[in-house]
Enzyme design. Sequence first.
Site: not given
Lengths: 341, 310
Positions: A130, A154
């Site tokens: 990501s 995250y």
Amino acid sequence: MVGEAWAGRRVLVTGATGFVGAWLVKALVEAGATVTCLLRDQPRISNFTLLGLEGQVNILRGCVEEGGLLERALNEYECDTCYHLAAQAVVVAANRAPLATFESNIKGTWILLEACRRSPLMRRVVLASSDKAYGEQVNLPYTEDSPLCATYPYDASKACGDILARCYSRAYGLPVVVARCANIYGGGDLNFSRLVPGTVMAALLGQPPIIRSDGTPVRDYLYVADAVRGYLALGERAGEAGVTGEAFNFGGESPVSVLDLVERILQTAGRTDLRPDVQSKTKIAGEIDCQYLSSARARGILGWAPLVGLDEGLALTFAWYREQYPRLAPGWYVSSAGPRG
Amino acid sequence: MPDGTATPDLSVVIVNYNAGPLLRRCLEALTEEARGISVEILLVDNASVDGSPETVAAFPGVRLIRNRVNVGYAAANNQGIRLCRGRYILLLNPDAIVDSGALAAILGFMVSHPEAGICGPRVVLPDGRLDAPCRRSFKTAGTYLYKALGLCRLFPRSRVFGRYYLTYLDDGVTHEVDAVLGAFLLIRREVVDRVGLLDERFFLYCEDEDWCYRAKQAGWKIYYYPAARVLHYKGACRATRRYRPTYEWHKALFCFHRKHLAVRYPTLVNAIVYLGMAVSLAASLALCAARAATRTMLGRPRHPALVGTR
């Protein structure tokens, strides 16, 4: 566009019930691949069910932390390609429960990489990282050589998975590549706490969209079809020199502020009468001000480029939710008598 | 099992504001009567605080849209109407209980009368009396004057004085009207496409009348169809303070007159009408205050200004 590359290939996909995973599975099936999906849960409504994928793929029930299951699957289904998209992907939920996030996102990744390493048939592994793995950077746009400075749970979990992939590539020669995508949006995202689906649904329901920040953070948005094309390109060439062991950015290359994005969605929906509810007067502490990607490497090496502009993508997205709304919410009450005159 | 993508025959939009246990009764009756019809039901809740929206949990076929603030009756209906896919759209109040066979009957009437744009049923109050506004003429300077002066009650059989509630017509017979009650208003999809949504400038009253007016202007007929019966517990969604509904009622009258009727009358007539409304508002507010002060209930039908919905 995809060509003959996928005909007869045998692919394992984790995260197939998710927003991006389901579209990827659909594309692989249409391209002629034999797809095996690892399903941990089967929500009543998911992009997987909306796309009608059951019956078109092999289904394994289990989660990615089960190494034995993965090895059996890779062996029995003779998979030569693996896409690892499964993760705790909701940033707010991930930050609330860091250990569960680390278990699924980091441990799940090393279990899968190890299972792939031990499979003699595996030829291509694609890992979903990501742009969050980059964390806050001084220099923009992010390039693949930017250090991974993730700080939040995250983001850190994605950075760890990213590093593990590189480890398996360098240490064991596993043909793995990493995709670092911008914020992916499009029809099929059923997580309404995310900005695009939440705003689209608010516009559809005629309610003022909520902006939790002060509206100024700038982000990069990538239409899901473009993201899928990027994943397919990586999956075709993950074993090649110059590609294997590398990370590739995929960005929409049109960064916008949160407020600007919301206004564009309202415009697309024809609901500029709805005024966004901007809940924060100041910047939220710790939230990254501005992040966007350079996709020069993907353009140069893979020949990839984003084809769907932001306004076009938002129009397609709104149309999808408009059409699918009755299936997303209960609301059908029908007898066998059928429609009348 | 239908996947929800086919076009339903009927879409029902219910706007709820603190309707309490009546909402459950409304939904029970509706879902019972909807057997045999393909229908979608949308409940738009205007920030109720009595827990009534949770009622939908018992009705898996009902879609709920929760507003965080009370956006008004017209705006909330429009939220639902925009999402409707049905060939016919029904606006239903949560305090309106559909009688046995009513839904099928009134739908059948619309199907067999393509010139009908809007249709309303026979609406009765809990004591069995007709809920008079369920069939009426438009508020013009004349009809409203006769109503305000009580002449329509004194001379119900008169085609002149009884014109507002059409009391000279047999309420057991189907006939053409100007407007029906918004508590149960069935409209054809083509009418909505042609004349548009409810006018949100009307916060709480007259949006149904405005809609009927526009439909008639576009050439559609409005019908009163008494073979379909609905029980109306009027005032279920009443606001806690009576002054606001009184004010909103008069404001709606003013808006309706200004929007549709003022062009037809000379300035002097309009001035008299507006003056009359101002006097009526002042008198109604004074009456509210007097009632609050003495705390007595008058034994006559409630003035529309005192209820939250009709």
